[in-house]
Write a protein that holds these residues in place. Structure first.
Motif, PDB file in Angstrom:
ATOM      1  N   SER A 258       0.808  -1.212   0.000  1.00 21.29           N
ATOM      2  CA  SER A 258       0.000   0.000   0.000  1.00 21.29           C
ATOM      3  C   SER A 258       0.844   1.266   0.000  1.00 21.29           C
ATOM      4  O   SER A 258       0.326   2.354   0.057  1.00 21.29           O
ATOM      5  CB  SER A 258      -0.916   0.004   1.221  1.00 21.29           C
ATOM      6  OG  SER A 258      -0.124   0.007   2.392  1.00 21.29           O
ATOM      7  N   CYS A 259       2.146   1.095  -0.058  1.00 26.09           N
ATOM      8  CA  CYS A 259       3.033   2.248   0.078  1.00 26.09           C
ATOM      9  C   CYS A 259       2.936   3.183  -1.123  1.00 26.09           C
ATOM     10  O   CYS A 259       2.878   2.730  -2.267  1.00 26.09           O
ATOM     11  CB  CYS A 259       4.471   1.753   0.230  1.00 26.09           C
ATOM     12  SG  CYS A 259       5.629   3.081   0.538  1.00 26.09           S
ATOM     13  N   SER A 260       2.944   4.471  -0.864  1.00 27.06           N
ATOM     14  CA  SER A 260       2.911   5.454  -1.951  1.00 27.06           C
ATOM     15  C   SER A 260       4.313   5.772  -2.445  1.00 27.06           C
ATOM     16  O   SER A 260       4.482   6.469  -3.430  1.00 27.06           O
ATOM     17  CB  SER A 260       2.210   6.730  -1.480  1.00 27.06           C
ATOM     18  OG  SER A 260       2.870   7.250  -0.348  1.00 27.06           O
ATOM     19  N   HIS A 261       5.321   5.282  -1.737  1.00 24.23           N
ATOM     20  CA  HIS A 261       6.737   5.386  -2.085  1.00 24.23           C
ATOM     21  C   HIS A 261       7.295   6.816  -2.025  1.00 24.23           C
ATOM     22  O   HIS A 261       6.829   7.717  -2.686  1.00 24.23           O
ATOM     23  CB  HIS A 261       7.026   4.803  -3.474  1.00 24.23           C
ATOM     24  CG  HIS A 261       6.795   3.321  -3.547  1.00 24.23           C
ATOM     25  ND1 HIS A 261       7.103   2.470  -2.521  1.00 24.23           N
ATOM     26  CD2 HIS A 261       6.289   2.561  -4.551  1.00 24.23           C
ATOM     27  CE1 HIS A 261       6.787   1.231  -2.905  1.00 24.23           C
ATOM     28  NE2 HIS A 261       6.289   1.258  -4.110  1.00 24.23           N
ATOM     29  N   ASP A 262       8.268   6.942  -1.196  1.00 21.29           N
ATOM     30  CA  ASP A 262       9.006   8.199  -1.082  1.00 21.29           C
ATOM     31  C   ASP A 262      10.471   7.848  -1.335  1.00 21.29           C
ATOM     32  O   ASP A 262      11.167   7.370  -0.450  1.00 21.29           O
ATOM     33  CB  ASP A 262       8.802   8.783   0.320  1.00 21.29           C
ATOM     34  CG  ASP A 262       9.609  10.056   0.505  1.00 21.29           C
ATOM     35  OD1 ASP A 262      10.011  10.659  -0.509  1.00 21.29           O
ATOM     36  OD2 ASP A 262       9.848  10.432   1.666  1.00 21.29           O
TER      37      ASP A 262
ATOM     38  N   VAL B 171      15.808   3.555  -3.594  1.00 15.70           N
ATOM     39  CA  VAL B 171      15.153   2.852  -2.501  1.00 15.70           C
ATOM     40  C   VAL B 171      14.095   3.744  -1.869  1.00 15.70           C
ATOM     41  O   VAL B 171      14.332   4.933  -1.632  1.00 15.70           O
ATOM     42  CB  VAL B 171      16.184   2.432  -1.434  1.00 15.70           C
ATOM     43  CG1 VAL B 171      15.505   1.754  -0.250  1.00 15.70           C
ATOM     44  CG2 VAL B 171      17.221   1.502  -2.042  1.00 15.70           C
ATOM     45  N   CYS B 172      12.942   3.149  -1.584  1.00 13.30           N
ATOM     46  CA  CYS B 172      11.880   3.873  -0.897  1.00 13.30           C
ATOM     47  C   CYS B 172      12.231   4.008   0.577  1.00 13.30           C
ATOM     48  O   CYS B 172      12.574   3.033   1.239  1.00 13.30           O
ATOM     49  CB  CYS B 172      10.551   3.132  -1.066  1.00 13.30           C
ATOM     50  SG  CYS B 172       9.234   3.856  -0.088  1.00 13.30           S
ATOM     51  N   ARG B 173      12.135   5.231   1.081  1.00 17.28           N
ATOM     52  CA  ARG B 173      12.481   5.467   2.482  1.00 17.28           C
ATOM     53  C   ARG B 173      11.404   4.955   3.432  1.00 17.28           C
ATOM     54  O   ARG B 173      11.619   4.811   4.625  1.00 17.28           O
ATOM     55  CB  ARG B 173      12.691   6.962   2.712  1.00 17.28           C
ATOM     56  CG  ARG B 173      13.998   7.459   2.127  1.00 17.28           C
ATOM     57  CD  ARG B 173      14.191   8.925   2.397  1.00 17.28           C
ATOM     58  NE  ARG B 173      13.302   9.708   1.535  1.00 17.28           N
ATOM     59  CZ  ARG B 173      13.550  10.971   1.184  1.00 17.28           C
ATOM     60  NH1 ARG B 173      14.619  11.580   1.619  1.00 17.28           N
ATOM     61  NH2 ARG B 173      12.729  11.625   0.398  1.00 17.28           N
ATOM     62  N   LEU B 174      10.223   4.691   2.913  1.00 16.26           N
ATOM     63  CA  LEU B 174       9.120   4.255   3.761  1.00 16.26           C
ATOM     64  C   LEU B 174       9.065   2.739   3.911  1.00 16.26           C
ATOM     65  O   LEU B 174       8.941   2.224   5.011  1.00 16.26           O
ATOM     66  CB  LEU B 174       7.795   4.765   3.185  1.00 16.26           C
ATOM     67  CG  LEU B 174       7.686   6.291   3.066  1.00 16.26           C
ATOM     68  CD1 LEU B 174       6.363   6.665   2.418  1.00 16.26           C
ATOM     69  CD2 LEU B 174       7.821   6.968   4.424  1.00 16.26           C
ATOM     70  N   CYS B 175       9.148   2.006   2.797  1.00 16.86           N
ATOM     71  CA  CYS B 175       8.990   0.555   2.870  1.00 16.86           C
ATOM     72  C   CYS B 175      10.265  -0.195   2.520  1.00 16.86           C
ATOM     73  O   CYS B 175      10.340  -1.397   2.702  1.00 16.86           O
ATOM     74  CB  CYS B 175       7.853   0.100   1.959  1.00 16.86           C
ATOM     75  SG  CYS B 175       8.213   0.255   0.203  1.00 16.86           S
ATOM     76  N   GLY B 176      11.273   0.489   1.994  1.00 18.11           N
ATOM     77  CA  GLY B 176      12.537  -0.168   1.685  1.00 18.11           C
ATOM     78  C   GLY B 176      12.557  -0.866   0.339  1.00 18.11           C
ATOM     79  O   GLY B 176      13.524  -1.551   0.023  1.00 18.11           O
TER      80      GLY B 176
HETATM   81 ZN   LIG Z   1       7.474   2.520  -0.525  1.00 17.31          ZN
END
Ligand SMILES: [Zn+2]
Length: 62
Positions: free
Chosen positions: A13-17, A32-37
Protein backbone atom coordinates in the motif's frame (compact mmCIF):
# COMPACT_ATOMS: atom_id res chain seq x y z
CA UNK A 1 -1.06 -9.08 12.77
CA UNK A 2 2.62 -9.68 13.37
CA UNK A 3 5.44 -7.43 12.24
CA UNK A 4 6.20 -9.37 9.05
CA UNK A 5 2.65 -9.26 7.69
CA UNK A 6 2.40 -5.61 8.70
CA UNK A 7 5.53 -4.85 6.68
CA UNK A 8 4.21 -6.74 3.64
CA UNK A 9 0.98 -4.79 3.88
CA UNK A 10 2.85 -1.49 4.02
CA UNK A 11 4.88 -2.50 0.97
CA UNK A 12 1.72 -3.21 -1.01
CA UNK A 13 0.00 0.00 0.00
CA UNK A 14 3.03 2.25 0.08
CA UNK A 15 2.91 5.45 -1.95
CA UNK A 16 6.74 5.39 -2.09
CA UNK A 17 9.01 8.20 -1.08
CA UNK A 18 12.21 7.55 -2.95
CA UNK A 19 15.63 8.60 -1.80
CA UNK A 20 18.22 9.95 -4.24
CA UNK A 21 19.43 7.22 -6.63
CA UNK A 22 22.56 5.48 -5.45
CA UNK A 23 25.23 3.71 -7.44
CA UNK A 24 25.97 0.01 -7.05
CA UNK A 25 29.45 -1.52 -7.24
CA UNK A 26 28.66 -2.89 -10.73
CA UNK A 27 27.98 0.62 -12.07
CA UNK A 28 24.19 0.38 -12.13
CA UNK A 29 21.93 2.65 -10.14
CA UNK A 30 19.10 1.84 -7.78
CA UNK A 31 16.55 3.86 -5.87
CA UNK A 32 15.15 2.85 -2.50
CA UNK A 33 11.88 3.87 -0.90
CA UNK A 34 12.48 5.47 2.48
CA UNK A 35 9.12 4.26 3.76
CA UNK A 36 8.99 0.56 2.87
CA UNK A 37 12.54 -0.17 1.68
CA UNK A 38 11.49 -1.32 -1.79
CA UNK A 39 14.38 -1.14 -4.22
CA UNK A 40 14.08 -0.35 -7.92
CA UNK A 41 16.55 -0.24 -10.76
CA UNK A 42 17.21 3.30 -11.88
CA UNK A 43 18.20 4.35 -15.40
CA UNK A 44 20.41 7.39 -15.02
CA UNK A 45 20.33 8.18 -18.77
CA UNK A 46 16.54 8.21 -18.96
CA UNK A 47 16.16 9.64 -15.42
CA UNK A 48 13.48 7.12 -14.54
CA UNK A 49 12.90 4.05 -12.46
CA UNK A 50 12.84 0.59 -13.97
CA UNK A 51 11.65 -2.72 -12.58
CA UNK A 52 11.69 -3.58 -8.92
CA UNK A 53 14.62 -5.48 -7.48
CA UNK A 54 12.99 -8.24 -5.47
CA UNK A 55 15.52 -11.02 -4.95
CA UNK A 56 17.73 -9.05 -2.56
CA UNK A 57 14.79 -8.12 -0.33
CA UNK A 58 13.16 -11.57 -0.34
CA UNK A 59 16.34 -13.29 0.77
CA UNK A 60 16.60 -10.98 3.77
CA UNK A 61 12.95 -11.28 4.76
CA UNK A 62 12.49 -15.04 4.67
ZN1 LIG B 1 7.47 2.52 -0.52
Amino acid sequence: MNFKSLKIFSMMSCSHDFAFPRSAPDGSYSQVCRLCGAEYEYDWQEMRRKKRIVDRVVKQEI
